[in-house]
Enzyme design. Structure first.
Site, PDB file in Angstrom:
ATOM      1  N   GLY A  19       0.810  -1.216   0.000  1.00 39.15           N
ATOM      2  CA  GLY A  19       0.000   0.000   0.000  1.00 39.15           C
ATOM      3  C   GLY A  19       0.841   1.263   0.000  1.00 39.15           C
ATOM      4  N   GLY A  21      -0.389   4.318   0.248  1.00 40.40           N
ATOM      5  CA  GLY A  21      -1.168   5.413   0.807  1.00 40.40           C
ATOM      6  C   GLY A  21      -0.373   6.153   1.869  1.00 40.40           C
ATOM      7  CG  PHE A  22      -2.100   9.538   3.856  1.00 42.17           C
ATOM      8  CD1 PHE A  22      -1.405  10.677   3.479  1.00 42.17           C
ATOM      9  CD2 PHE A  22      -3.448   9.461   3.546  1.00 42.17           C
ATOM     10  CE1 PHE A  22      -2.030  11.714   2.807  1.00 42.17           C
ATOM     11  CE2 PHE A  22      -4.087  10.484   2.871  1.00 42.17           C
ATOM     12  CZ  PHE A  22      -3.376  11.616   2.500  1.00 42.17           C
ATOM     13  N   GLY A  23      -0.042   5.690   5.139  1.00 40.04           N
ATOM     14  CA  GLY A  23       0.703   4.852   6.065  1.00 40.04           C
ATOM     15  C   GLY A  23       1.894   4.172   5.425  1.00 40.04           C
ATOM     16  CD  GLU A 182     -14.063  18.057   3.233  1.00 39.94           C
ATOM     17  OE1 GLU A 182     -13.303  18.692   3.995  1.00 39.94           O
ATOM     18  OE2 GLU A 182     -13.730  16.982   2.682  1.00 39.94           O
ATOM     19  CG  ASP A 321      -8.388   4.072   6.513  1.00 43.53           C
ATOM     20  OD1 ASP A 321      -8.090   4.856   7.429  1.00 43.53           O
ATOM     21  OD2 ASP A 321      -8.679   4.436   5.368  1.00 43.53           O
ATOM     22  CB  ALA A 332      -4.844  11.335   6.417  1.00 44.71           C
ATOM     23  CD  GLN A 333      -1.644  13.842  10.914  1.00 41.10           C
ATOM     24  OE1 GLN A 333      -0.839  13.308  11.662  1.00 41.10           O
ATOM     25  NE2 GLN A 333      -1.267  14.593   9.887  1.00 41.10           N
TER      26      GLN A 333
END
Length: 446
Positions: A19, A21-23, A182, A321, A332-333
């Site tokens: 992955g 992604g962010f992590g 949003e 997640d 995300a954090q």
């Protein structure tokens, strides 16, 4: 003869990260100077800044600005190697990961494994809703939604039947969390500001926009006060917010929900439906959980140890997640900080002179929650501090521009935001038939 799993030459500790992604990406970058070789595997060739997908879906920014090439991001990191492929198997006993790409298959041996495969859209067991109500988790989703949203306005110009035009100009968003709020706010801005006066046969301000949620308030994680403020702001934009509305059916032409207060069943007819009501962790999480003998909840989140390892396997880590730990939110954090924490533990493990605790517990620092409602208007919650309006909007912009990767992308996003402040125009409203129909066509032909 069985394939010999791939392992980089040199004999260094091999970390496989699933992955980008962010992590996953943060874990890889934090291991830049460690005595390890890293293989990062992702089924997409880009890193996605997911919190700004709704801006792609509504034409404010282009796809490339929040989806930089993973290879380019890792170009200066000699110990990291990227593999574009979909992971189809994880064997934690043999310590192997298998990935496939267009019929080709390859197996990788690891010493440490970081599973950061993220989450997809959840329809709470009603996956057939997806055909008519796309989610908002991938770049494909955002581009499809942009095509559906803009196409609705174009078709409304083409037809003469007022009933059909009303159906085309009805937008129904399911889910009043940050993504739903949003996206709803931006569709309202498209109708009320960007596209106003651009069509000859009707006014775009006649569009009907519904926001539905089974919860009793908008933005539940933000608390009642900010939730009410966000709801009132949306209503001032012309959005019809309906809470305690549990969706029971989604068809090509309508959404049906049950009012949880009085049990009434209501059907709303509309051409464009968007789903942002839930998430489901990657199935890779349950694959690992089953082998490790640990639980995975209904959403696929895996129970991990305090140090983010899985079960008795101290070389298998999970972040983002996919994890269930201390009721951490799927934001995300959590992924960013989790990736950094895992990298720190792996560094301690491979450094023979290190005295750091290889099993240090993960401590999440909550930097707060933010959601944009419309131009110049947002809500922010940081611990006990809550504020909204223009200051919150500036705070949202400042924080998010910091996390956009790459100087060029950061600059382009800032220019687009400034343009949106001073002009009604948006530079990314182009649509294609491929964007609108490809997902369902691919799914039907798998």
């Amino acid at each position: 003869m069985a394939e010999t799993p791939y392992r980089p030459a040199g004999g260094r500790h091999h970390v496989v990260v699933i992955g980008a992604g962010f992590g996953g990406l943060n874990a890889v970058q934090q291991l830049k100077n460690a005595d390890v070789e890293i293989t990062l595997i992702d089924k997409k060739n880009h890193h996605l800044f997911q919190p700004m997908l709704y801006q792609v879906a509504t034409g404010m920014i282009s796809a490339g600005e929040i989806a930089p090439s993973t290879r380019q991001l890792l170009r200066g990191q000699d110990n990291a190697h990227f593999v574009n492929g979909e992971v189809t198997d994880i064997n934690i006993e043999d310590q192997t990961v298998t990935a496939e790409l267009d019929g080709f298959s390859r197996t990788f041996a690891y010493d440490s494994l970081v599973v950061a495969a993220g989450a997809g859209q959840s329809y709470f067991g009603n996956d057939h809703f997806a055909e008519f109500a796309p989610g908002m988790k991938t770049l494909d989703d955002a581009l499809e939604l942009r095509s559906r949203i803009v196409s609705a306005f174009e078709k409304a110009e083409f037809v003469d039947d007022p009933v059909e035009r009303e159906r085309l100009l009805t937008f129904i968003i399911v889910g009043a969390g940050p993504t739903g709020v949003e996206l709803t706010g931006q569709i309202a801005e498209l109708a009320n500001r960007t596209l106003r006066d651009q069509y000859s046969n009707y006014g775009t301000t006649s569009a009907k926009i519904y926001l539905l949620d089974g919860a009793p308030q908008v933005l539940p994680p933000f608390g009642k006060r900010l939730g009410r403020k966000a709801q009132r702001s949306l209503e001032r934009l012309g959005v019809d917010v309906r809470l305690n509305a549990m969706v029971t059916d989604v068809t090509e032409d309508a959404v049906t929900y049950k009012n949880m207060k009085n049990e009434d069943v209501v059907t709303l007819e509309g051409a464009t439906k968007i789903w942002s009501a839930g998430v489901s962790a990657s199935p890779l999480g349950k694959m690992v959980a089953d082998q490790a003998g640990v639980e995975a909840d209904r959403a696929g989140r895996v129970s991990v140890n305090d140090d983010l390892t899985v079960g008795q396997h101290d070389n298998v880590y999970m972040v983002g997640d996919m994890i269930s730990l201390n009721r951490l939110p799927g934001v995300a954090q959590v992924a960013i900080q989790g990736g950094a924490h895992v990298a720190k533990l792996i560094k301690a493990k491979v450094d023979e002179e290190s005295t750091a605790n290889e099993h240090e517990a993960f401590e999440y620092f909550d930097k707060g929650s933010m959601a944009v409602i419309s131009r110049f208007n947002a809500v922010v919650k940081m611990g006990k501090t809550e504020f909204d309006g223009f200051p919150a909007w500036v705070s949202w912009m400042g924080l998010h521009i910091m996390y956009v990767l790459g100087f060029r992308n950061r600059t382009t996003v800032a220019v687009n935001w400034i343009q949106n402040m001073i002009s009604r125009d948006r530079g990314n409203l182009e649509i294609t038939d491929q964007q609108r129909i490809a997902r369902n066509f691919i799914n039907k032909n798998k």
